[in-house]
Design a protein around this motif. Structure first.
Motif, PDB file in Angstrom:
ATOM      1  N   MET A   1       0.825  -1.208   0.000  1.00 34.77           N
ATOM      2  CA  MET A   1       0.000   0.000   0.000  1.00 34.77           C
ATOM      3  C   MET A   1       0.862   1.262   0.000  1.00 34.77           C
ATOM      4  SD  MET A   1      -2.977  -1.234  -0.248  1.00 34.77           S
ATOM      5  CE  MET A   1      -4.323  -0.122   0.059  1.00 34.77           C
ATOM      6  N   GLY A   2       2.181   1.104  -0.061  1.00 36.57           N
ATOM      7  CA  GLY A   2       3.051   2.260  -0.262  1.00 36.57           C
ATOM      8  C   GLY A   2       2.787   2.836  -1.644  1.00 36.57           C
ATOM      9  N   GLY A   3       3.227   4.081  -1.867  1.00 36.34           N
ATOM     10  CA  GLY A   3       2.979   4.732  -3.156  1.00 36.34           C
ATOM     11  C   GLY A   3       4.277   5.107  -3.852  1.00 36.34           C
ATOM     12  N   GLU A   4       4.181   5.476  -5.110  1.00 34.64           N
ATOM     13  CA  GLU A   4       5.350   5.698  -5.978  1.00 34.64           C
ATOM     14  C   GLU A   4       4.946   6.615  -7.110  1.00 34.64           C
ATOM     15  OE1 GLU A   4       8.168   5.404  -7.652  1.00 34.64           O
ATOM     16  OE2 GLU A   4       9.255   4.534  -5.992  1.00 34.64           O
ATOM     17  N   ASP A   5       5.821   7.566  -7.480  1.00 31.58           N
ATOM     18  CA  ASP A   5       5.421   8.387  -8.622  1.00 31.58           C
ATOM     19  C   ASP A   5       5.878   7.793  -9.960  1.00 31.58           C
ATOM     20  OD1 ASP A   5       8.067   9.228  -8.650  1.00 31.58           O
ATOM     21  OD2 ASP A   5       7.590  11.368  -8.729  1.00 31.58           O
ATOM     22  N   MET A   6       6.471   6.577  -9.931  1.00 35.77           N
ATOM     23  CA  MET A   6       6.653   5.799 -11.161  1.00 35.77           C
ATOM     24  C   MET A   6       5.274   5.623 -11.818  1.00 35.77           C
ATOM     25  SD  MET A   6       8.777   3.988 -13.046  1.00 35.77           S
ATOM     26  CE  MET A   6       8.731   2.671 -14.275  1.00 35.77           C
ATOM     27  N   SER A   7       4.231   5.690 -10.975  1.00 36.24           N
ATOM     28  CA  SER A   7       2.852   5.545 -11.454  1.00 36.24           C
ATOM     29  C   SER A   7       2.530   6.490 -12.609  1.00 36.24           C
ATOM     30  CB  SER A   7       1.886   5.794 -10.302  1.00 36.24           C
ATOM     31  OG  SER A   7       2.205   7.006  -9.649  1.00 36.24           O
ATOM     32  N   PHE A   8       3.099   7.705 -12.584  1.00 40.26           N
ATOM     33  CA  PHE A   8       2.792   8.672 -13.655  1.00 40.26           C
ATOM     34  C   PHE A   8       3.353   8.183 -14.993  1.00 40.26           C
ATOM     35  CE2 PHE A   8       2.357  11.536  -9.952  1.00 40.26           C
ATOM     36  CZ  PHE A   8       1.101  12.059 -10.227  1.00 40.26           C
ATOM     37  N   PHE A   9       4.566   7.589 -14.959  1.00 41.94           N
ATOM     38  CA  PHE A   9       5.133   7.042 -16.202  1.00 41.94           C
ATOM     39  C   PHE A   9       4.260   5.891 -16.703  1.00 41.94           C
ATOM     40  CE2 PHE A   9       9.163   8.787 -14.375  1.00 41.94           C
ATOM     41  CZ  PHE A   9       9.502   9.614 -15.440  1.00 41.94           C
ATOM     42  N   LEU A  10       3.818   5.036 -15.755  1.00 44.09           N
ATOM     43  CA  LEU A  10       3.052   3.844 -16.151  1.00 44.09           C
ATOM     44  C   LEU A  10       1.625   4.188 -16.571  1.00 44.09           C
ATOM     45  CD1 LEU A  10       4.369   1.197 -13.584  1.00 44.09           C
ATOM     46  CD2 LEU A  10       5.220   1.777 -15.851  1.00 44.09           C
ATOM     47  N   ARG A  11       1.206   5.416 -16.321  1.00 48.97           N
ATOM     48  CA  ARG A  11      -0.099   5.857 -16.837  1.00 48.97           C
ATOM     49  C   ARG A  11       0.032   6.294 -18.290  1.00 48.97           C
ATOM     50  NH1 ARG A  11      -3.687   9.733 -13.049  1.00 48.97           N
ATOM     51  NH2 ARG A  11      -2.158  11.223 -13.777  1.00 48.97           N
ATOM     52  N   GLU A  12       1.262   6.720 -18.666  1.00 50.99           N
ATOM     53  CA  GLU A  12       1.498   7.225 -20.032  1.00 50.99           C
ATOM     54  C   GLU A  12       1.840   6.115 -21.007  1.00 50.99           C
ATOM     55  OE1 GLU A  12       1.091  10.510 -20.857  1.00 50.99           O
ATOM     56  OE2 GLU A  12       0.454  10.769 -18.783  1.00 50.99           O
ATOM     57  N   VAL A  13       2.695   5.175 -20.565  1.00 49.94           N
ATOM     58  CA  VAL A  13       3.135   4.082 -21.449  1.00 49.94           C
ATOM     59  C   VAL A  13       3.067   2.777 -20.659  1.00 49.94           C
ATOM     60  CG1 VAL A  13       4.690   5.510 -22.860  1.00 49.94           C
ATOM     61  CG2 VAL A  13       5.580   4.399 -20.817  1.00 49.94           C
ATOM     62  N   PRO A  14       2.907   1.631 -21.378  1.00 49.45           N
ATOM     63  CA  PRO A  14       2.906   0.360 -20.655  1.00 49.45           C
ATOM     64  C   PRO A  14       4.273   0.139 -20.031  1.00 49.45           C
ATOM     65  CG  PRO A  14       2.918  -0.007 -23.034  1.00 49.45           C
ATOM     66  CD  PRO A  14       2.733   1.462 -22.831  1.00 49.45           C
ATOM     67  N   GLY A  15       4.298  -0.535 -18.896  1.00 51.63           N
ATOM     68  CA  GLY A  15       5.587  -0.756 -18.260  1.00 51.63           C
ATOM     69  C   GLY A  15       5.472  -1.651 -17.051  1.00 51.63           C
ATOM     70  N   CYS A  16       6.586  -1.792 -16.369  1.00 51.01           N
ATOM     71  CA  CYS A  16       6.599  -2.653 -15.190  1.00 51.01           C
ATOM     72  C   CYS A  16       7.599  -2.135 -14.166  1.00 51.01           C
ATOM     73  CB  CYS A  16       6.954  -4.086 -15.591  1.00 51.01           C
ATOM     74  SG  CYS A  16       6.976  -5.211 -14.174  1.00 51.01           S
ATOM     75  N   TYR A  17       7.112  -2.007 -12.960  1.00 46.56           N
ATOM     76  CA  TYR A  17       7.943  -1.642 -11.814  1.00 46.56           C
ATOM     77  C   TYR A  17       8.052  -2.888 -10.949  1.00 46.56           C
ATOM     78  CZ  TYR A  17       9.755   1.685  -8.339  1.00 46.56           C
ATOM     79  OH  TYR A  17      10.553   2.387  -7.460  1.00 46.56           O
ATOM     80  N   PHE A  18       9.235  -3.150 -10.400  1.00 42.38           N
ATOM     81  CA  PHE A  18       9.372  -4.365  -9.592  1.00 42.38           C
ATOM     82  C   PHE A  18      10.249  -4.115  -8.371  1.00 42.38           C
ATOM     83  CE2 PHE A  18      13.671  -5.426 -11.105  1.00 42.38           C
ATOM     84  CZ  PHE A  18      13.713  -4.830 -12.358  1.00 42.38           C
TER      85      PHE A  18
END
Ligand code: NI
Length: 403
Positions: free
Chosen positions: A343-360
């Motif tokens: 439930m932590g948050g990350e602003d990588m989210s903004f990139f993943l809203r623009e293009v498909p991707g994966c954070y790990f």
């Protein structure tokens, strides 16, 4: 999107690993230098200078000063192909380091307590490695060093500055060193990985008075207490139990003396959820509850509510690519942890809203070496042996995506 290249031979994998393992000593030096010189969000000037010096030394084309301190390094391959973005954050936290290590923070009250020093070192190592291998690369890799992940957020202004254009990025990957997982593991999943983060501050306005004459007052402590209690019904009674959500009231300040009824109370808190359908809904419920409790007591309120980061949502195909690479890179019996979520948050989210991707998440805790304090703790540190594993993950994902 996932290319159908044949699985590389074991010899090739062993060679890639060997070449990257040879960078490990450098990775540790860079990480420790960054750790000694931590800087807060949008103030990563020395950090940016350090990155720029390295990129210049190696001859890697790059652009600086994006969204203040951000940097984009470009690695064009010899053959044309797709464009993959790799993101690293580089900011530290306002925490006084309590670790007694030779590379402890030299900047009083500021500390790399989340591992972003490691992320920057891994991204630098990846840039160096890919640049040496560019004759084998089909496509372009953009390495994005972004400021201020810990807030207010550097990803959004970097996107607004155009880092996903010229050339247009087809997909993004990124990692977080993760002390919630032991070293030798990697956590990834398709769909939401990290939660949306929303925040609120509320002032409850009552009417103060004598502690012995409550009938002449509107007690802000009582109103605040009821608001705090009632807010817990949002998750318990309004959100579908199959959707995860959190409403936390983190501060409650009111009153000045034991025999005085307070006229105001200040509360603040955070809201987390994965399902984008809850965007706006929890906010509405919170405001309705505060308004209702206040109305029932004759109090009023002033509510400030804002969204910090959306949920970090992985694309199915990109998550499958990362998962498949991880199953070859992570060879310990603990291996790849599926369905990893926080439930932590990350602003990588903004990139993943623009293009498909994966954070790990790359497991980085090592209890045997006392390297298992939680993120944002004054004694946070991680097992540096994961640095070359991070580079290997990125390099192998690039190979799989850009070929
Ligand atoms: Ni972090």
């Amino acid at each position: 999107m996932v290319s159908t290249v044949p699985t590389p031979t074991d010899t090739h994998l062993a060679n890639v690993r060997l070449e990257i393992r040879n960078l490990q000593a450098q990775l540790v030096l860079w990480r420790r230098k960054l750790h000694q010189n931590p800087e807060l969000g949008f103030k990563e000037h020395q950090t940016a200078t350090f990155i720029t010096q390295k990129l210049t030394e190696w001859g890697i084309p790059h652009e600086t000063g994006i969204a203040q301190t951000g940097i984009v390094a470009m690695i064009p391959g010899d053959k044309p192909g797709k464009v993959l973005g790799i993101r690293a954050d580089m900011d530290a936290l306002p925490i006084q380091e309590e670790n007694d290590v030779p590379y402890r923070s030299q900047n009083d009250g500021v500390m790399h307590a989340c591992g972003h020093d490691g992320h920057t070192a891994i991204a630098l190592g990846t840039a160096y490695y890919l640049w040496q291998q560019r004759d084998r690369l089909a496509g372009t890799v953009k390495i994005i060093f972004q400021p201020a992940e810990e807030g207010p957020g550097g990803a959004k202004p970097m996107i607004e500055a155009g880092v996903l254009q010229n050339p247009a990025v087809d997909a993004m990957i990124g990692l977080h060193l993760w002390n919630n997982l032991p070293v030798g593991t990697l956590g990834v999943r398709s769909g939401p990985l990290m939660a949306a983060v929303e925040c609120f501050r509320c002032t409850l306005l009552g009417k103060g008075g004598h502690g012995a004459m409550p009938h002449q007052t509107t007690d802000a402590v009582l109103v605040g207490s009821q608001v705090v209690n009632a807010l817990q019904t949002v998750v318990a009674r309004n959100v579908d139990p199959l959707d995860s959500a959190v409403v936390t009231v983190g501060t409650f300040h009111a009153g000045t003396a034991l025999n005085v009824i307070a006229d105001t109370a200040h509360i603040s808190g955070t809201v987390r959820y994965f399902n984008p359908k809850l965007e706006g809904f929890i906010q509405q419920r919170i405001e309705a509850i505060i308004a209702g409790v206040c109305a029932s007591h004759g109090a009023s309120y002033d509510l400030d509510y804002w969204q910090l980061y959306p949920a970090t949502v992985n694309d199915g195909e990109m998550a499958a690519l990362v998962q498949s690479v991880a199953s070859e890179v992570i060879e310990t019996p603990l291996g790849v942890v599926p369905e990893c979520q926080t439930m932590g948050g990350e602003d990588m989210s903004f990139f993943l809203r623009e293009v498909p991707g994966c954070y790990f998440f790359l497991g980085a805790a090592n209890g045997a070496k006392q390297l298992d304090f939680p993120h944002h703790h004054p004694r946070f540190d991680f097992d540096e042996s994961v640095l070359c594993v991070g580079v290997e993950m990125f390099a192998r994902c690039v190979e799989r995506f850009c070929s």
